[in-house]
Design an enzyme around this catalytic site. Structure first.
Site, mmCIF file in Angstrom:
data_model
loop_
_atom_site.group_PDB
_atom_site.id
_atom_site.type_symbol
_atom_site.label_atom_id
_atom_site.label_comp_id
_atom_site.label_asym_id
_atom_site.label_seq_id
_atom_site.Cartn_x
_atom_site.Cartn_y
_atom_site.Cartn_z
ATOM 1 C CB ALA A 169 -0.910 -0.019 1.214
ATOM 2 C CG ASP A 218 17.533 34.088 -35.204
ATOM 3 O OD1 ASP A 218 18.668 34.313 -34.817
ATOM 4 O OD2 ASP A 218 17.189 33.099 -35.871
ATOM 5 C CG ASN A 247 1.777 7.011 0.939
ATOM 6 O OD1 ASN A 247 0.659 6.596 0.619
ATOM 7 N ND2 ASN A 247 2.861 6.749 0.255
ATOM 8 C CD GLU A 290 -3.000 5.370 2.836
ATOM 9 O OE1 GLU A 290 -3.849 5.623 1.977
ATOM 10 O OE2 GLU A 290 -1.853 4.954 2.561
ATOM 11 C CG ASP A 329 -5.329 9.336 -3.190
ATOM 12 O OD1 ASP A 329 -6.347 10.024 -2.954
ATOM 13 O OD2 ASP A 329 -4.346 9.287 -2.451
HETATM 14 P P1 ATP Z 1 18.018 38.243 -38.143
HETATM 15 O O1 ATP Z 1 18.525 38.184 -36.782
HETATM 16 O O2 ATP Z 1 17.364 39.509 -38.466
HETATM 17 O O3 ATP Z 1 17.241 37.049 -38.531
HETATM 18 P P2 ATP Z 1 19.976 37.178 -39.640
HETATM 19 O O4 ATP Z 1 20.909 36.637 -38.623
HETATM 20 O O5 ATP Z 1 19.069 36.276 -40.317
HETATM 21 O O6 ATP Z 1 19.226 38.370 -39.063
HETATM 22 P P3 ATP Z 1 21.315 37.369 -42.025
HETATM 23 O O7 ATP Z 1 20.238 36.722 -42.773
HETATM 24 O O8 ATP Z 1 22.542 36.643 -41.703
HETATM 25 O O9 ATP Z 1 20.775 37.979 -40.708
HETATM 26 O O10 ATP Z 1 21.656 38.685 -42.798
HETATM 27 C C1 ATP Z 1 22.715 39.519 -42.417
HETATM 28 C C2 ATP Z 1 22.815 40.630 -43.430
HETATM 29 O O11 ATP Z 1 23.113 40.067 -44.694
HETATM 30 C C3 ATP Z 1 21.526 41.422 -43.627
HETATM 31 O O12 ATP Z 1 21.499 42.529 -42.789
HETATM 32 C C4 ATP Z 1 21.603 41.840 -45.076
HETATM 33 O O13 ATP Z 1 22.305 43.046 -45.204
HETATM 34 C C5 ATP Z 1 22.405 40.744 -45.714
HETATM 35 N N1 ATP Z 1 21.539 39.771 -46.403
HETATM 36 C C6 ATP Z 1 20.505 39.116 -45.904
HETATM 37 N N2 ATP Z 1 19.971 38.284 -46.813
HETATM 38 C C7 ATP Z 1 20.702 38.436 -47.932
HETATM 39 C C8 ATP Z 1 20.679 37.842 -49.241
HETATM 40 N N3 ATP Z 1 19.787 36.923 -49.585
HETATM 41 N N4 ATP Z 1 21.595 38.241 -50.131
HETATM 42 C C9 ATP Z 1 22.515 39.141 -49.806
HETATM 43 N N5 ATP Z 1 22.596 39.733 -48.615
HETATM 44 C C10 ATP Z 1 21.723 39.392 -47.673
#
Ligand code: ATP
Length: 921
Positions: free
Chosen positions: A294, A340, A708, A711, A741
């Site tokens: 128990a 992010d 418990n 009891e 219970d």
């Molecule tokens: P967040 O925190 O906003 O998500 P992230 O870490 O995703 O940002 P990234 O995507 O690494 O950021 O982008 C960093 C930088 O690179 C951006 O600020 C932009 O200037 C440039 N960037 C983003 N996407 C592209 C792309 N497809 N081609 C070229 N440059 C880019």
């Protein structure tokens, strides 16, 4: 289909352009009808699952765990004792049957639990279907990986999972991780060139199902799907990976084992005390065994699992899929969230609002991806947007129904550039035809830029777009009045100031540049140097409306939220201000470059500063370093990530959170939780639910263990007072454990979060489940309950005037007294269930009826008790007698004593904490 059935050797040896014909397809992909036919011939692209464990095996396993074996042995011994007894006591047989009942019931709960956990896991898996990008009929589509067929042309980018076995037809810096197949964990480069005959797995122009694209991009043609793939040949999907026990489960299991040890010791003690006074060995032995059984908390592990899986299901309803049970617990003690920006704090619905070129700014109207809007003086921005648009892999998808909106397939930043191009009057198809792409150096968040090479009427040209700092550093000229001027120091400073101006409005800023080349295959270094800057593009990404409240909730809950973004510091700060992450005038903004200059000690002291912290222009490696540093400080860290190279940080963090909507397959694989809606608010909600799970576990532990005490104490008291019989027999105790219970414990495990659950600091990582406060509460509530029922028992026995020695099992007064003890415990447990719902808030504040399931479960227990008291068949089993209304009234009154005492304790606690809060002010 001869080319498809035995393609490997010939396909690896063919030049890239012949691969399409060999696999009976083309660069435009299969037609809809062809794909349909091939799906019928080859079947879905999935691996055959090994047969799930048979139900009878699953059920059988329930009888082989430690508790079950102990109980089965106990039942066997009790039956044996019944056989040896002279005269035979029906009570002994009843006890043996009751113990077997315990075994069956536990097996039932355990089995249902496992079965439903498996179903939940399958359902959760199905919520994030694997998709891939495939070219069919000349269009790029997103398809479930299940629908991929031989001959499909697959578009691959970094972070994608390879959906089937394919021959590479185009590769731009393409590298894959073949570890699942070959065990080699380094990224291995892929090529589109033919290779000499050899083992298929070693062919550098093939990619295989089950592996991931680590860097680069490419195009590949499928030659084997499902079970015909190399992965299919090597592996059979295990029905269920062994589930690891979480720390909470381990703590409860070890506690249950310890309690079982204590029960054994108490049983032995009772046996030793009773042996000299009894006529035979059998009776004291059976009695001791009954008490032991128990006291063992058999249902505890199952109740815990139910509670955890309820947490998982609740989180799934709030868009958070928990992949590892561990995350539920870790969420409850999270102290830092590294988040992010794009998509998590913002909506990831990018709209270009400003374009700056040739010294002038042009504004762009319109919202989202619908290509409707105006650009002031659109002719002058056309060249910049043409170059930017050709340097994109994303595609715009028009709505297919009246309720749908324009969508982007691929990167949203690129989607916004394409939309702006249409607003400027560009036609992408015509531009692509006039300047076809020859090669590409893909974007990655470390380089923060991307380059494509095109064949144009005027020769080969490189088109570059990326973060302004990165692009400007590679520019030697700037486009002015139709020609390239040298980018002098003054110009450079002026352009940087314009970029900062755009960023400080919260815009994501990209620079766009161009370069004339000598040939089609430049080295990356050549394509990305001596560039001519065409201008800047600023795009806005509105914050998610729900995030501000979520950030406030996290602050109140003592959780630090740190933004970790690849974006510009000014953009990051502007967005952080908008969502409430930065309140003071001086946030600490640190860039990736500054992080590189810090040693671990400097980083530690940076993180120890309690101010608002923003980490900008950081790469995934920085993210990993920051997570590790926080963990060094003893923090419990949740980190979000979407890219392939976020995987190490996601794996290393206490809770890796991947994006379900926008993230890569690799990130989702590495994470312990996936957000279906990508929103930060869902993380905050999960923390709330994670905290609730832990609280609920504590609630039902206090509830279960307190009875418990109620009891055991009367039994010990009677034994040491020299009373020859027990105040409550083993079968009655089992009826409480398993009848009255179990359901309230489950209802407590399913409680919704308390309203103030986010008003407290996170629980310490080292806090033990059975803390002093939990044990104290068990002894407090159980002790009062024990005093009350002992008093009832001895008062009833004593007031009859019968001497102790004259009592037998059949004495009516004795039968009434033990019925009162059992009913007393059941009623007191009903009230205990109400009070354990909060540590410090009154039952009236919590609400007497706010958990109807709990009331119903308690009501069921009382009804069962009434049946045991009044039904003749049950009276025979339990040796009970009917109680009258007066008895019930007294018992109900006494049942409320622990509750009232606990109310007084809580009021005192509230007064004290009110006073200390007042004192702190
Ligand atoms: P967040 O925190 O906003 O998500 P992230 O870490 O995703 O940002 P990234 O995507 O690494 O950021 O982008 C960093 C930088 O690179 C951006 O600020 C932009 O200037 C440039 N960037 C983003 N996407 C592209 C792309 N497809 N081609 C070229 N440059 C880019």
């Amino acid at each position: 289909m001869p080319g498809l059935s035995e393609p490997h050797q010939p396909v690896t040896a063919l030049p890239a352009e012949d691969v399409f014909t060999a696999l009976e397809t083309s660069r435009r992909g299969l037609s809809r009808a062809q794909a349909h036919d091939r799906l019928r011939t080859h079947g879905a692209n999935e691996l055959p699952r090994t047969a799930p464990r048979a139900v009878w095996r699953q059920l059988g396993a329930q009888f082989t765990d430690l508790f079950a074996v102990v109980l089965i042995v106990a039942a066997g011994v009790t039956f044996l004792a019944y056989g040896l007894e002279e005269p035979r006591d029906a009570g002994t047989a009843t006890l043996a049957v009751a113990i077997l009942g315990v075994v069956l019931l536990n097996a039932g709960i355990g089995f249902t639990q496992e079965y439903s956990a498996e179903r939940t896991a399958q359902a959760l898996e199905a919520m994030v279907p694997r998709t891939c990008q495939v070219v069919r009929g000349g269009e790029r589509l997103e398809l479930p990986a299940l629908d991929v067929v031989p001959g499909d042309v697959v578009v691959m980018e970094a972070g994608d999972a390879v959906p089937a076995d394919c021959r590479v037809a185009e590769a731009h810096e393409l590298a894959v991780n073949n570890a699942p197949l070959t065990g080699e964990s380094n990224a291995v480069g892929r090529t589109a060139d033919p290779v000499a005959a050899g083992p298929l797995l070693e062919a550098r122009n093939c990619v295989f199902m089950g592996t991931d694209v680590v860097t680069g991009s490419g195009l590949a043609v499928v030659f084997a799907t499902g079970a015909a793939t190399e992965f299919g040949r090597i592996y059979r999907l295990a029905a269920a990976a062994p589930r690891q026990k979480t720390p909470l489960q381990r703590q409860v299991a070890s506690m249950a084992r310890r309690v079982a040890g204590v029960a054994l010791a108490i049983g032995a003690l009772l046996f030793a005390v009773r042996l000299p006074s009894g006529d035979s060995v059998v009776q004291p032995f059976v009695f001791a065994l009954g008490v032991m059984v128990a006291l063992v908390p058999e249902g505890l592990p199952a109740t815990l699992s139910v509670s955890l899986s309820i947490g998982v299901r609740r989180m799934a309803r709030r868009h958070a899929l928990v992949k590892r049970l561990l995350a539920v617990e870790a969420l409850g003690s999270t102290t830092v969230i590294c988040t992010d920006k794009t998509g998590t704090l913002t909506q990831a619905e990018m709209t270009v609002t400003e374009v700056w070129t040739e010294g002038r700014s042009h504004s762009v109207t319109g919202v989202g991806y619908e290509p409707r809007g105006e650009i002031t003086d659109s002719a002058s921005v056309r060249e910049l947007l043409r170059v930017a648009g050709l340097c994109c892999n994303a595609r715009l998808v028009p709505p297919t129904g009246p309720t749908e909106r324009w969508r982007v397939l691929g990167d949203t930043t690129e989607g916004a550039l394409l939309v702006a191009g249409i607003k400027a009057g560009l036609d992408r198809r015509a531009d692509e035809a006039a300047a076809p792409r020859v090669t590409e150096f893909p974007f990655d968040s470390d380089r923060k830029l991307m380059t494509t090479v095109h064949r144009t009427g005027a020769g080969y040209q490189a088109y570059v777009k990326g973060a302004p700092g990165e692009v400007l550093a590679r520019c030697a000229g700037i486009q002015q009045a139709g020609r390239s001027d040298a980018l002098t120091g003054t110009y450079r400073t002026a352009v940087a100031a314009v970029a900062d101006g755009l960023a400080s409005k919260g815009l994501r800023v990209l620079a766009v540049a161009r370069r004339d080349l000598h040939g089609p295959r430049p080295a990356q270094e050549e394509a990305e140097s001596v560039l001519t800057l065409l201008g800047l593009v600023g795009m806005q990404d509105p914050p998610r409306p729900e995030v501000t409240d979520a950030v406030t909730a996290c602050r109140r809950a003592g959780i630090r939220v740190v933004m970790v973004t690849g974006d510009h510091p000014l953009t990051g700060e502007a967005v952080a201000r908008r969502v409430g992450l930065v309140r003071g005038s001086e946030p600490v903004v640190v860039t990736g470059t500054q992080l590189d200059g810090m040693d671990d000690a400097a980083l530690d002291s940076l993180l120890a500063t309690p101010s608002d912290l923003l980490l900008c222009r950081v790469s995934p490696e920085h993210k990993m370093r920051v997570v590790t540093a926080f963990q060094r400080h003893g923090e419990v860290v949740a980190v979000t990530g979407d890219g392939a190279n976020d995987a190490p940080a996601l794996k290393h963090a206490d809770i890796g959170v991947a994006m379900g909507a926008s993230g890569t397959d690799v990130a989702r694989e590495a994470a312990s939780m996936v957000l279906l809606d990508d929103s930060f608010a869902s993380i905050a909600t999960s923390v709330r639910l994670g905290r609730a799970v832990y609280q609920n576990v504590r609630k039902f532990l206090v509830y279960l263990f307190s009875h418990n005490v109620g009891e055991l104490v009367p039994i010990l008291a009677a034994t040491f007072a020299g009373f020859p019989l027990v105040p409550i027999n083993a079968v009655q105790i089992l009826a409480i454990d398993l009848g009255s219970d179990v359901l309230p414990a489950l209802a407590l495990g399913a409680e919704p979060p308390e309203s103030d659950v986010m008003d407290r600091p996170p629980r310490s990582r080292n806090e033990r489940l059975f803390s002093t406060s939990v044990v104290g509460r068990i002894l407090f509530l159980g002790g009062i309950q024990a005093l009350c029922v002992s008093a009832v028992f001895f008062w009833h026995i004593g007031s009859s005037g019968i001497p102790f020695g004259d009592f037998t099992q059949d004495t009516r007064v004795y039968q009434e007294a033990i019925t009162m003890v059992q009913a007393g415990i059941v009623l007191s447990q009903f009230f205990n269930a109400l009070t354990v719902r909060s540590d410090h808030r009154s039952v009236l504040t919590v609400g007497l009826t706010s958990n109807p399931a709990l009331l119903a479960a308690g009501g069921f227990g009382i009804a069962l008790m009434a049946a045991i008291s009044y039904l003749p068949t049950l009276q025979a089993v339990f040796n009970t007698a009917p109680l009258d209304a007066g008895d019930w009234t007294v018992l109900a009154g006494l049942g409320t004593v622990p509750l009232l005492a606990d109310e007084a304790r809580k009021a005192l606690l509230r007064r004290r904490s009110g006073r200390s809060a007042g004192g702190a002010k």
